[in-house]
Write a protein that holds these residues in place. Structure first.
Motif, mmCIF file in Angstrom:
data_model
loop_
_atom_site.group_PDB
_atom_site.id
_atom_site.type_symbol
_atom_site.label_atom_id
_atom_site.label_comp_id
_atom_site.label_asym_id
_atom_site.label_seq_id
_atom_site.Cartn_x
_atom_site.Cartn_y
_atom_site.Cartn_z
ATOM 1 N N UNK A 66 -9.592 7.996 -6.007
ATOM 2 C CA UNK A 66 -10.606 8.120 -4.959
ATOM 3 C C UNK A 66 -10.063 7.618 -3.622
ATOM 4 N N UNK A 67 -9.407 6.476 -3.688
ATOM 5 C CA UNK A 67 -8.747 5.853 -2.531
ATOM 6 C C UNK A 67 -7.799 6.857 -1.863
ATOM 7 N N UNK A 68 -6.938 7.493 -2.688
ATOM 8 C CA UNK A 68 -5.963 8.462 -2.167
ATOM 9 C C UNK A 68 -6.662 9.676 -1.563
ATOM 10 N N UNK A 69 -7.697 10.115 -2.247
ATOM 11 C CA UNK A 69 -8.390 11.323 -1.799
ATOM 12 C C UNK A 69 -8.992 11.113 -0.407
ATOM 13 N N UNK A 70 -9.623 9.968 -0.233
ATOM 14 C CA UNK A 70 -10.245 9.677 1.065
ATOM 15 C C UNK A 70 -9.188 9.527 2.155
ATOM 16 N N UNK A 71 -8.107 8.782 1.850
ATOM 17 C CA UNK A 71 -7.075 8.580 2.866
ATOM 18 C C UNK A 71 -6.310 9.862 3.190
ATOM 19 N N UNK A 72 -6.124 10.720 2.184
ATOM 20 C CA UNK A 72 -5.440 11.982 2.450
ATOM 21 C C UNK A 72 -6.306 12.890 3.312
ATOM 22 N N UNK A 110 -4.975 4.749 6.023
ATOM 23 C CA UNK A 110 -5.507 3.583 6.719
ATOM 24 C C UNK A 110 -7.020 3.629 6.870
ATOM 25 N N UNK A 111 -7.615 4.783 6.528
ATOM 26 C CA UNK A 111 -9.082 4.871 6.583
ATOM 27 C C UNK A 111 -9.666 3.835 5.630
ATOM 28 N N UNK A 135 0.826 -1.201 0.000
ATOM 29 C CA UNK A 135 0.000 0.000 0.000
ATOM 30 C C UNK A 135 0.867 1.260 0.000
ATOM 31 N N UNK A 136 1.889 1.263 0.854
ATOM 32 C CA UNK A 136 2.765 2.445 0.951
ATOM 33 C C UNK A 136 3.527 2.661 -0.360
ATOM 34 N N UNK A 137 4.093 1.569 -0.895
ATOM 35 C CA UNK A 137 4.870 1.693 -2.133
ATOM 36 C C UNK A 137 3.987 2.199 -3.282
ATOM 37 N N UNK A 138 2.788 1.623 -3.395
ATOM 38 C CA UNK A 138 1.887 2.028 -4.480
ATOM 39 C C UNK A 138 1.507 3.500 -4.347
ATOM 40 N N UNK A 139 1.288 3.926 -3.115
ATOM 41 C CA UNK A 139 0.930 5.330 -2.884
ATOM 42 C C UNK A 139 2.082 6.264 -3.278
#
Length: 419
Positions: A371-377, A382-383, A272-276
């Motif tokens: 969308x995934x990034x937007x919500x977690x940011x 981890x949300x 997850x971290x690497x992909x982000x």
DNA sequence: TCTGGGGTCCTAGGACCC
DNA sequence: TCTGGGGTCCTAGGACCC
């Protein structure tokens, strides 16, 4: 003209921001799992506390001198870093955040605007102190390496008081003479020892060497360093700002792991971290490496890694995690007490020129990831996460001396009492 | 009880290919 | 019969930074 602005022992200073009670005390900060000392505040530095020593070895000494100990509080440091970078960024339209506490500034066309770099540097220091309560050093130089050297002088040499400038031959010689060769950016202890044997002790000694000859003798890195120390710019702004060529995420565990489920959970977190990180720098990876090992300090050292190639380069968390899950059974071995694991993306390419494969349908879901990034940011990393990441309880790092999450948790928000 | 960070890039040497 | 050049890729390990 370049400048390098960075904080004085950033982690230790960050701990002091919301805790005035420890501002005048010696403070050290430990790495993940409270393993080693990674930051020593100026007061603690006077006690000759060595950096990157295992904590348990110096525990007694720290206790004897009443040194305040803190675990790494990354949530806090990340917020304070962002705040600091925003303040520094106001002073130049061309900023590159180089690490959590350093940023390079490049000034072009500032000649008319700034006639006194010294004053300008102090303005930056003052602003960061006033608004973020973090002490910073500012170094100006005509090349990035000289800016780094000036920054060293600003913070470590007496008489500079936080700001130093290398913009002519006199200032260059003065500062480089006072610097040990190992204080030069890019010269570590190993190279330092070899240079000492050659009679090269100060930064100026190194600058006076023939760049080409030294390059042949050692490497291209030292050749560039020597040129830069002589005011010949080799690292262009684009070089400094270059996107990463490989991206890793790895961590040792708070306690040893012996179950495959725990290893899967940890590796999924690293995927997850690497992909982000890949998405943040707009890169895709063609190949990843997944690795795990037991402790190198124990007997029967177990160490294994596997590569995985993608037909189409990707930065999709789901696809990368799927590859990890495929490899996991080969990596895991019953009976091994796992100590550390990680994921690396190597062979990166830019997302802008994505090479498709004629026989493979691209399975990336960029909209989903956005969308995934937007919500977690917005709500915290981890949300949203993949189910196989589960919770981190089985492998979470040790942080016995953690300060409150002053900036990222409501119940930890600093309180001010008025009489 | 027993303890030991994490990330990135470079280089040398070997394998393999034409 | 036996020898010879040059490039690319892979890998492990070294080195550096904070």
């Amino acid at each position: 003209m370049f400048a390098l602005v960075d904080a004085v022992s950033f982690y230790a200073s960050a701990e002091k921001v919301f805790d005035p009670a420890i501002r005048n005390k010696p403070v050290v900060v430990l790495t993940n799992n409270d393993g080693c000392i990674c930051a020593v505040c100026p007061i603690a530095r006077k006690l000759n506390i060595p950096k990157f020593q295992p904590y348990f070895k110096v525990k007694g000494y720290l206790a004897k001198h009443n040194v305040v100990i803190r675990s790494s509080n990354y949530e806090l440091y990340a917020d304070l870093s962002e705040k600091m970078m925003n303040i520094v960024g106001r002073y130049c339209d061309n900023q590159y955040v180089y690490s959590i506490d350093e940023s390079f500034l490049q000034f072009t066309g500032f000649k008319r605007l700034v006639d006194d770099w010294h004053e300008y540097g102090h303005n930056i220091r003052l602003a960061v102190w006033r608004e973020a309560k973090l002490p910073v050093g500012v170094g100006f130089g005509t090349t990035p390496t000289l800016a780094k050297a000036a920054n060293h002088a600003a913070k470590k040499l007496s008489g500079y008081n936080g700001v130093a400038i290398i913009d002519n031959e006199a200032s260059r010689q003065e500062i480089l003479t006072k610097m040990k060769v190992t204080d030069v950016w890019g010269i570590g202890t190993r190279l330092g020892k070899k240079l000492q044997l050659m009679g090269i002790h100060t930064a100026l000694d190194l600058a006076n060497c023939n760049a080409r000859d030294m390059g042949r003798l050692f490497s291209i890195v030292i050749e560039r360093t020597i040129s830069e120390l002589n005011g010949i710019q080799c690292l262009s702004w684009d070089d400094i700002k270059q996107v990463k060529k490989e991206i890793f995420s790895s961590r040792s565990f708070g306690k040893r792991i012996t179950h495959i489920e725990s290893l899967q959970s940890a590796l999924a977190a690293h995927c997850n971290i690497v992909a982000r990180k890949l998405r943040r720098q707009k890169s895709l990876t063609k190949r990843i490496v997944i690795f795990a090992s037991s402790s190198p300090h124990e007997n029967n050292y177990y160490k294994k890694f596997f590569m995985h190639d993608f037909a189409v380069a990707t930065s999709d968390t789901c696809i990368i995690t799927k590859a990890m899950n495929y490899i996991l059974p080969s990596l895991f071995q019953p009976g091994v007490r796992f100590y550390r694991c990680g994921v690396g993306a190597i062979e990166l390419e830019t997302a802008q020129f994505m090479q498709m494969d004629m026989f493979n349908i691209n399975k990336d879901k960029p909209e989903l990831m956005a969308c995934f990034d937007k919500i977690n940011n917005r709500f915290g990393q981890g949300t949203l996460k993949l189910a196989c990441e589960k919770s981190a309880v089985s492998w979470q790092m040790k942080r016995y001396f953690l300060s409150p999450q002053f900036t990222s948790r409501w119940r930890d928000i600093p309180k001010i009492y008025c009489k």
